[in-house]
Motif scaffolding. Structure first.
Motif: not given
Lengths: 271, 286, 416
Positions: A21-26, A37-39, A241-246
């Protein structure tokens, strides 16, 4: 009772998920390093870029699940109700092909479905099908592969639910002059719903996230979201991106399943 | 395990018994067809393990040979990969079946706060694509400084297996009639004895199905293992790598061997189960 | 006020109203959980790639330790000779030097493999391997990231003495500071002459509608873009962003017209041999191997050109047995050893004496083996002629931004 299993899941499932989750917002890149960066913009980007694959995966998942329900229900029913002494034997017959690795089975299908392989090649020579006929590298091949590979995931839960059903209920229905069809729809089917539910979940979810079948049997317009995730992680190294997709996939699945649970009214059954 | 009701004579007027025999062949034939379909790639695989190939590629039939079976030991990576897969599968099955069955029982028997949450929680690994599970575990292992290898694969396999076991066993314990267990307790059995002699045998088919599923899932697992294996090869990983250049006959041979072993185990367990099943039923009906 | 502060405020915002003690505790609980999770999330960052210590300005290698007697070597499949389940080369190396080799065939794709060793390397820690064999552009990338150790050329006399001039001082690693070649090959076009009905000579044949549904392209971005660039008349080593965008358009057109059947990695070989693919991007050594089974297969270096690549041995940072690695690297540059490898692998050897040795072996052998060896010796696939060499192009060395941009463009093609 719950503790050891629960603890295991906590450490090896929850913590990595939080990490993801953290990675997806990096933001950042492989070389400069990533920063939290909570993006949340990444999520929107990803939805835009990969909407086709998302939809396609869900569509394939649905097709596969429904197809398997149709295929496996009569199968599970036959074994549970008509199996008699052969029940366990049949069950093992069902499962045995799946002792062979999934990769091998899929590769064998690629071989069997080859344009000019022993199956289609012969048929073409005999003039049974056109020269241009092909199955590989089309959605049909991918769906076929998924159906084949996920068969036991649907058959087993269905079987378990049907097998433990109290047969005296059916006899009671018969005593009350119900026809066999009616007995099926009003007694057997509803009682087997937990099995249907479990089977559908065990099939739909991995099918949506699968990438092997699309990888081995697919072609150009068959890319699934699982392939995208794999690419983004392993090839592009675009972790956010990968984390967000997941996570989007996960969310979609959870929503879908919750809706399904409500529809089936089995909410209580799963607690 | 036959249900008691078949011993009861069906009352007159029940058309069911007579109707059954007329269209009775449809379902069994269908089952046969499905089973044939399931075995088709297996058949092809077995066949091409005997292909006498001259070049490097195993595509067209060129003749029969047992050579690939004889020379199997010549591929040390393959042998290691197999060993790894089996060890991991055995370990993962045992641990996850035990943990999972415990959880399934707890979830269906007791009502407690957070039960809904616990259900959801257990369900989550199932709802997560393997790619995600694999990658997230990898990042965890790296942060922990854990070297990827047999242990990490085992950990990963247990993790995803638990959920599968819970779901499968739950379908069985769901409608489980607690009265049997209550009755045993009333008769003075301790909870553990009641569990062991009453509950366990009754849910056993479900537990067994779950264990079989867990084993198969573990041997088969590719994606999560890919991310967490480091340099360790499991059988699916080896196959994937080897197959980039066309499936080598060793893959067919191994697949066939695994299949044969599977059959042997299955037959053995079927035989065992039947005997046990008969014993239990005989015991209760006495 | 930071975002985080604002959120905490929101959580406790109800304080101005009447809040029961329980509620307050609940909120506090949630708030601290939130804080805890945030901290956890922030802590789960992924470190940057760049190794902590940047390489020495003069790239002088750090002193080598003693020979340890062990070597962990990662390579691609089918890239070393094999007989009865062992590699004669590895066996004789161990006999000669006493060094045990753990030969791991774990590389199937440059990026994929890179993903598995990225993290430890970015911390300057051992990846678990002493030597890797990776393609030239990946060597460049790893150099850029500071992941490789400079080599001790004084330990590699065979390289100096025996390598072809053209393999020395490549553009992706000037002066061979970090790498020496293992094998080289060509990405060209492989096709089944019977199915295509004619001989192919041009890059445009990959775009021929007559072959619709039976054309294969690579998932290897640099190869596929390379081909599209060549088809557009551009030298891939000098391509600008505009050139690449045009190349992308060309690939997209090939896809939209359903000419391309799919994008492949090594698995194209299987498709080409079984006839699902009639024409495909192909690697020279593969086609040579396939020809043994299917004589209808041909390999061609198109008129517009083709890509040449070199797979190289490198030593990653943190390697535990660098001295042993050097021993092996030197060993395989011995002409006899190199010839043994080439006779099995069928890719181009960087060692200059090899063609001659193979011809001698062919003369000395008999029967089928002689035939095969002759084929190897004479094959333009294994030993390209001058004329072919002129048509071969290298990959462009990309910096981080370019790589990202190219990848994005390529993903749009491959992932539809």
């Amino acid at each position: 009772m719950l503790l050891p299993g629960g603890l295991w899941l906590l450490v090896f499932f929850v913590v990595p998920m939080v990490s993801m989750l953290s990675v997806s917002m990096q933001e950042g890149s492989l070389e400069r390093g990533y920063e939290l960066t909570w993006r949340l913009q990444t999520y929107l980007d990803v939805l835009g870029k990969f909407d086709t694959q998302f939809v396609r995966s869900i569509l394939y998942g649905l097709i596969v699940t429904v197809a398997l329900l149709v295929i496996c229900y009569p199968l599970a029913y036959t074994i549970a109700f008509r199996g008699g002494r052969w029940k366990n034997a049949l069950l093992f017959l069902l499962i045995m092909p799946f002792f062979v690795s999934f990769i091998i089975r899929t590769l064998e299908w690629k071989f069997i479905l080859a344009d000019d392989g022993f199956l289609f090649g012969t048929m073409k020579n005999l003039g049974l099908i056109g020269e241009d006929f092909r199955v590989l590298a089309t959605p049909a091949a991918v769906i076929g592969g998924l159906v084949y590979n996920f068969l036991p995931f649907m058959a087993l839960p269905l079987y378990v639910a049907l097998e433990k059903m109290d047969r005296s209920l059916l006899d009671a229905a018969g005593d009350l002059y119900s026809s066999r069809a009616s007995a099926f729809f009003r007694v057997t089917l509803p009682l087997s719903l937990p099995g249907v539910f479990a089977g559908s979940l065990l099939t739909f979810i991995p099918a949506v996230g699968d990438f092997i079948n699309a990888d081995i049997l697919g072609g150009i317009n068959t890319t699934m979201i699982g392939n995208v995730i794999q690419q983004e992680f392993l090839v592009n190294n675009d972790y956010p991106e990968a984390a967000a997709i997941s996570f989007l996939l996960l969310a979609g699945i959870l929503i879908g399943v919750a809706t399904y649970a409500r529809l089936l009214g089995t909410e209580e059954l799963t607690g | 395990m036959t249900s008691p009701s078949t011993d009861v004579v069906a009352p007159e007027g029940t058309a069911g018994v007579r109707r059954r025999n007329r269209r009775g062949w449809v379902l069994p034939v269908y089952t046969g067809v499905v089973i044939f379909y399931l075995f088709l790639p297996i058949g092809v695989m077995i066949l091409f393990g005997f292909n006498d190939i001259t070049g490097r590629f195993n595509f067209t039939w060129q003749g029969f040979t047992l050579e690939h079976y004889r020379t199997l030991g010549d591929f040390p990576d393959l042998v290691t990969a197999i060993k790894n897969s089996l060890i991991i599968a055995a370990g993962a099955t045992v641990v996850s079946t035990v943990l999972g069955t415990m959880m399934a029982l707890a979830l269906t028997r007791y009502r407690f706060r957070g039960r809904g949450g616990a259900n959801l929680f257990i369900f989550l690994p199932l709802g997560t694509p393997e790619v995600v599970l694999g990658a997230s575990l990898l990042s965890l292992f790296i942060t922990m400084g854990l070297d990827r290898g047999l242990v990490t694969i085992l950990i990963a396999h247990i993790m995803f297996n638990i959920s599968f076991v819970v779901v499968t066993v739950k379908a069985r314990t769901q409608g489980f009639n607690r009265e049997w267990e209550e009755a045993a307790k009333d008769l003075g059995a301790s909870p553990w004895t009641a569990f062991r002699t009453v509950t366990l045998p009754l849910i056993f088919p479900g537990v067994l199905a779950a264990a079989v599923l867990a084993f198969a899932l573990s041997v088969d697992d590719f994606v999560i293992t890919l991310f967490n294996a480091g340099g360790t090869l499991t059988f699916p990983l080896w196959v994937y790598g080897a197959s980039r250049f066309g499936v080598p006959p060793q893959v067919n041979v191994m697949g066939t061997l695994i299949f044969v072993i599977g059959i042997t185990l299955a037959l053995g367990s079927v035989w065992l189960q039947r005997r046990r099943g008969e014993e239990i039923v005989a015991g209760y009906l006495r | 006020m930071t975002e985080r502060d604002r959120r905490i405020d929101e959580l406790f915002g109800g304080l101005h109203g009447k809040v029961s003690r329980r509620e307050l505790l609940q909120r506090a609980g949630r708030g601290s959980m939130f804080l805890g999770v945030s901290a956890l999330l922030a802590a789960c960052g992924i470190g940057g790639q760049q190794a902590d210590e940047s390489p020495d300005p003069d790239d002088s290698p750090s002193p080598l330790p003693e020979i340890a007697g062990e070597l962990i070597f990662a390579n691609w499949p089918l890239y070393i000779d094999r007989a009865q389940g062992e590699s004669p080369t590895l066996v004789s190396f161990t006999e000669d030097t006493g060094i045990e080799i753990d030969y791991q065939v774990v590389i199937n794709d440059n990026e994929e493999f890179f993903g598995t060793i990225r993290e430890p390397l970015s911390r300057g820690q051992s990846s678990g391997y002493d030597t890797l064999v990776v393609t030239d552009w990946m060597v460049a990338k790893m150099i850029r990231l500071g992941f490789l150790q400079p080599l001790h050329h004084d330990r590699l006399p065979n390289f100096e003495a025996n390598a072809f001039e053209r393999f020395k001082d490549p553009s992706y690693d000037p002066g061979n500071v970090y790498s020496i070649p293992w094998a080289a090959g060509i990405t060209g076009i492989g096709y089944d002459v019977e199915r295509t009905g004619r001989e192919l000579t041009s890059m445009e044949d990959l775009w021929d509608p007559a072959f619709a549904g039976h054309v294969g392209m690579f998932t290897e971005m640099r190869d596929s873009f390379g081909f599209a660039l060549l088809a557009n008349g551009v030298n891939p080593a000098e391509a600008t962003m505009e050139d690449v965008e045009a190349a992308q358009q060309k690939l997209l057109q090939q896809r939209e017209d359903a000419i391309v059947r799919g994008y492949f990695g090594n698995d194209y070989t299987d498709q080409l041999a079984t006839g699902s693919l009639w024409v495909s991007m192909a690697w020279s050594g593969d086609v040579f191997a396939l020809q043994q089974d299917n004589p209808n297969l041909r390999f061609v270096v198109p008129d517009e050109g083709a890509m040449r690549w070199t797979d190289n041995m490198v030593i990653p940072v943190g390697a535990e047995h660098p001295a042993d690695a050097h021993e092996f690297m030197n060993f395989v540059y011995d002409p006899r050893i190199a010839a043994n490898i080439t006779e099995w692998v069928w890719y181009e050897s960087p060692v200059s004496q090899v063609p001659e040795i193979i011809r001698e072996d062919a003369a000395a052998a008999s029967g089928g083996e002689a035939e095969l060896l002759e084929q190897v010796a004479e094959s333009p696939l294994v030993f390209p002629s001058e004329e072919i060499e002129d048509r071969l192009y290298n990959y462009k060395t990309l910096d981080e931004e370019e790589e990202q941009a190219w990848n994005d463009l390529f993903q749009a093609v491959v992932q539809g």
